[in-house]
Design an enzyme around this catalytic site. Sequence first.
Site, short mmCIF file in Angstrom:
data_model
loop_
_atom_site.label_atom_id
_atom_site.label_comp_id
_atom_site.label_asym_id
_atom_site.label_seq_id
_atom_site.Cartn_x
_atom_site.Cartn_y
_atom_site.Cartn_z
N SER A 55 -19.18 -49.96 22.05
CA SER A 55 -20.17 -49.80 21.74
C SER A 55 -19.99 -48.63 20.65
CB SER A 55 -21.14 -48.97 22.36
OG SER A 55 -20.33 -47.57 23.49
N THR A 189 -22.96 -44.91 21.91
CA THR A 189 -22.58 -43.82 20.64
C THR A 189 -21.37 -42.57 21.45
OG1 THR A 189 -24.64 -43.53 20.89
CG2 THR A 189 -23.36 -42.58 19.01
N THR A 207 -20.87 -45.28 15.96
CA THR A 207 -21.53 -46.29 17.37
C THR A 207 -21.96 -47.84 16.20
OG1 THR A 207 -23.38 -46.60 17.98
CG2 THR A 207 -24.35 -46.41 16.08
N VAL A 218 -31.96 -49.83 12.66
CA VAL A 218 -31.27 -48.33 12.70
C VAL A 218 -31.36 -47.22 13.79
CG1 VAL A 218 -29.84 -46.27 11.75
CG2 VAL A 218 -30.07 -48.24 10.33
N GLY A 219 -30.31 -46.86 15.14
CA GLY A 219 -31.08 -45.87 15.66
C GLY A 219 -30.78 -44.31 15.77
N ASP A 220 -30.29 -43.82 16.09
CA ASP A 220 -30.73 -41.96 16.27
C ASP A 220 -29.54 -41.65 16.18
OD1 ASP A 220 -29.24 -42.88 18.51
OD2 ASP A 220 -29.46 -40.36 19.24
N THR A 240 -26.37 -39.01 22.58
CA THR A 240 -26.48 -40.66 23.26
C THR A 240 -27.42 -41.09 24.42
OG1 THR A 240 -24.62 -42.12 24.16
CG2 THR A 240 -24.51 -39.98 25.22
N ASP A 242 -30.76 -44.53 24.50
CA ASP A 242 -31.50 -45.02 23.58
C ASP A 242 -32.09 -44.83 22.54
OD1 ASP A 242 -33.70 -47.02 23.00
OD2 ASP A 242 -34.69 -47.21 24.94
N GLY A 243 -31.22 -45.04 21.46
CA GLY A 243 -31.84 -44.57 20.16
C GLY A 243 -33.60 -44.69 19.59
#
Length: 329
Positions: A55, A189, A207, A218-220, A240, A242-243
């Site tokens: 990941s 992440t 990540t 793009v996530g967190d 870390t 579910d962004g």
Amino acid sequence: PAGAASAAALPVVINTWAFRTAAETAWRVLESGGSELDAVERGCGQCEIDQCDGSVGYGGSPDESGETTLDAMIMDGNTMEVGAVADLRRVKNAIGVARKVIEYTKHTLLVGESASLFAVRMGFPYEDLTTQKSLSLYSEWLNQSCQPNYWKNVVPDSSKSCGPYKRREEVTYKEEQTSSQRSVHNHDTIGMVVIGVSGTVASGTSTNGAIHKLPGRVGDSPIAGAGSYADSTAGGAAATGDGDIMMRFLPSYQAVEYMRMGTDPTVACQKVISRIQKYAPKFFGAIVCANTTGSYGAACNKIPGFTQFHFMVSSPLLSRPTEQVVDCI
């Protein structure tokens, strides 16, 4: 005496998940006189090399088109400078590129193809991020009618077939199924906080994002205050999980603000998780927190298959970087 006890707990390195080599690398950097930023960069960079859990780094989490792309950020808690890259392609050392954004530009976040061009100008080589593993993950997914995926309100029905999808004329608003396909086996992440002997804070993340994500998602992780946050007047935090859910709440920023108000790091982490639970009770996520005395904590949201969160801590009070566990709330 209180001051002495606090001083004994610095420096401290804390990172998400049981990524031991990342913790050991960061700790070694500090022990050899490297800066807090150096420790974060090298620690997270170790996970990029090790492909931590598939990941982080190359060869994991292929998107809908089969490509692996990387996101990373690094933050200096003294100057509040942030360097970040998102949707980075064909360059393996994402957090290294993020550090160069701080050092050689007046910007904070570079994305996509342009981030890759910047990386090459900074001396990073182009390398293929695809591996046999990521290709097989992709082909298995295609063979399962592209399940799971992140589409909604489209035709054909995204729960039964692959696209290309078109939008449905009528949008239905129903409660999101936020117990996402991510699980304790798909960590997604590394987040790290490093606090030096003098209380200087640095943080960072790296990540390859959510597996089977829409290209460009793009996530967190590379977003300051979401993936991580560092402030040498208060502490640092890294998230870390579910962004897509977590980034809406700026959990790392919120945790640092709680610690600034004198909240214990463990409680600060728990308060952040509780806040997200109100809106997304089934979200997959966790956060680590540390304040400038070297006190630290963690918290996670309890869902089926994820009842405990493992993380790494390095401190003078421990003989070596040590895996710790917290029960989810």
